[in-house]
Motif scaffolding. Structure first.
Motif, PDB file in Angstrom:
ATOM      1  N   ALA A  51      43.337  44.633  51.667  1.00  0.00           N
ATOM      2  CA  ALA A  51      42.789  45.427  50.383  1.00  0.00           C
ATOM      3  C   ALA A  51      43.632  46.255  50.476  1.00  0.00           C
ATOM      4  O   ALA A  51      44.338  48.093  49.722  1.00  0.00           O
ATOM      5  N   GLN A  52      44.565  47.370  51.720  1.00  0.00           N
ATOM      6  CA  GLN A  52      45.829  48.051  51.502  1.00  0.00           C
ATOM      7  C   GLN A  52      46.518  48.013  51.159  1.00  0.00           C
ATOM      8  O   GLN A  52      47.232  48.802  50.198  1.00  0.00           O
TER       9      GLN A  52
ATOM     10  N   LEU B 187      35.843  29.565  36.615  1.00  0.00           N
ATOM     11  CA  LEU B 187      37.300  30.373  36.776  1.00  0.00           C
ATOM     12  C   LEU B 187      37.024  31.308  36.803  1.00  0.00           C
ATOM     13  O   LEU B 187      36.435  32.064  35.441  1.00  0.00           O
ATOM     14  N   PRO B 188      37.723  32.400  37.410  1.00  0.00           N
ATOM     15  CA  PRO B 188      38.197  33.373  37.134  1.00  0.00           C
ATOM     16  C   PRO B 188      39.238  34.010  34.949  1.00  0.00           C
ATOM     17  O   PRO B 188      39.663  32.792  35.126  1.00  0.00           O
ATOM     18  N   THR B 189      38.590  35.113  34.676  1.00  0.00           N
ATOM     19  CA  THR B 189      39.336  34.535  33.458  1.00  0.00           C
ATOM     20  C   THR B 189      39.711  36.257  32.980  1.00  0.00           C
ATOM     21  O   THR B 189      39.843  37.001  34.525  1.00  0.00           O
ATOM     22  N   THR B 190      40.913  36.722  32.590  1.00  0.00           N
ATOM     23  CA  THR B 190      41.056  37.745  31.837  1.00  0.00           C
ATOM     24  C   THR B 190      41.096  39.024  31.555  1.00  0.00           C
ATOM     25  O   THR B 190      41.267  39.667  31.599  1.00  0.00           O
ATOM     26  N   GLU B 191      39.417  38.658  31.620  1.00  0.00           N
ATOM     27  CA  GLU B 191      38.057  39.709  31.485  1.00  0.00           C
ATOM     28  C   GLU B 191      37.718  40.205  32.465  1.00  0.00           C
ATOM     29  O   GLU B 191      37.403  40.887  31.997  1.00  0.00           O
ATOM     30  N   ASP B 192      38.145  39.822  33.217  1.00  0.00           N
ATOM     31  CA  ASP B 192      37.184  40.268  34.958  1.00  0.00           C
ATOM     32  C   ASP B 192      37.876  40.889  35.602  1.00  0.00           C
ATOM     33  O   ASP B 192      39.083  41.733  35.466  1.00  0.00           O
ATOM     34  N   TYR B 193      37.354  42.257  35.901  1.00  0.00           N
ATOM     35  CA  TYR B 193      37.250  42.820  36.995  1.00  0.00           C
ATOM     36  C   TYR B 193      36.362  42.940  38.333  1.00  0.00           C
ATOM     37  O   TYR B 193      35.654  42.089  38.353  1.00  0.00           O
ATOM     38  N   SER B 194      37.484  43.461  39.437  1.00  0.00           N
ATOM     39  CA  SER B 194      36.119  42.967  41.063  1.00  0.00           C
ATOM     40  C   SER B 194      36.072  44.239  41.973  1.00  0.00           C
ATOM     41  O   SER B 194      37.539  45.508  41.331  1.00  0.00           O
ATOM     42  N   ILE B 195      35.859  44.963  42.605  1.00  0.00           N
ATOM     43  CA  ILE B 195      35.440  45.975  42.878  1.00  0.00           C
ATOM     44  C   ILE B 195      36.050  45.649  44.579  1.00  0.00           C
ATOM     45  O   ILE B 195      35.340  44.297  44.778  1.00  0.00           O
ATOM     46  N   ILE B 196      37.125  45.556  45.423  1.00  0.00           N
ATOM     47  CA  ILE B 196      38.064  45.245  46.484  1.00  0.00           C
ATOM     48  C   ILE B 196      36.750  45.864  47.285  1.00  0.00           C
ATOM     49  O   ILE B 196      36.770  47.093  47.523  1.00  0.00           O
ATOM     50  N   LEU B 197      36.113  44.934  48.624  1.00  0.00           N
ATOM     51  CA  LEU B 197      35.062  45.544  49.736  1.00  0.00           C
ATOM     52  C   LEU B 197      36.389  45.875  50.886  1.00  0.00           C
ATOM     53  O   LEU B 197      37.166  44.832  50.782  1.00  0.00           O
ATOM     54  N   ASN B 198      35.738  46.426  51.261  1.00  0.00           N
ATOM     55  CA  ASN B 198      36.555  46.141  53.075  1.00  0.00           C
ATOM     56  C   ASN B 198      36.073  45.900  54.106  1.00  0.00           C
ATOM     57  O   ASN B 198      35.262  45.432  53.374  1.00  0.00           O
TER      58      ASN B 198
END
Length: 150
Positions: free
Chosen positions: A35-36, A60-71
């Motif tokens: 994450a860092q 499968l992921p697409t270019t419309e996807d957003y992700s919240i990265i968690l620690n």
């Protein structure tokens, strides 16, 4: 998605139309380190085995996807947007892509060795064999926001 990630997502999009495709997750075996690297802009790509999408019946992921990265304790640290997705045999992944993953000493050899070990372990755990030609889901992403806890 946990409550803290949901609040972060809603606060970021406050007053705007929110994208519908979002997930919250941790990176790999060392979520805090990875994450860092994302926050610093060192890590701008990731990959996973196509076989795992098949087995888990995941889209499968697409270019419309957003992700919240968690620690490592599931706190949201950043929002990323997928900007490119390709299916690539592992032995055809480019050096440039491997370096964009941002890990280790940022060489193709490091990338290969780390991914070979990871995929061998993961595949062995489900009774599958590793192949250098295994299909990877290769993603590139950009950081949309860094959660400064404000």
């Amino acid at each position: 998605m946990n409550q803290e990630a949901r609040v972060y997502w809603n606060e970021y999009w406050k007053g705007q139309d929110k994208p519908q495709l979002v997930s919250a997750w941790q990176f790999g075996a060392d979520p805090d380190y990875l994450a860092q690297l994302v926050i610093e802009g060192t890590k701008t790509a990731t990959c996973s085995g196509y076989v795992f999408y098949e087995l888990e019946n995941e889209p499968l992921p697409t270019t419309e996807d957003y992700s919240i990265i968690l620690n490592s304790v599931d706190q949201p640290v950043a929002i990323i947007k997928t900007v490119e997705v390709s299916l690539t045999p592992m032995n055809e992944v480019t050096e440039e892509f491997a370096i964009a993953e941002g890990e280790g000493d940022r060489t193709y050899q490091y990338w290969w060795d780390a991914h070979e070990k990871f995929f061998k372990d993961e595949l062995n755990a489900i009774g599958r064999k590793f192949s250098e030609q295994m299909l990877l889901v290769c993603e590139r992403f950009k950081v949309i926001d860094v959660n400064n806890g404000e």
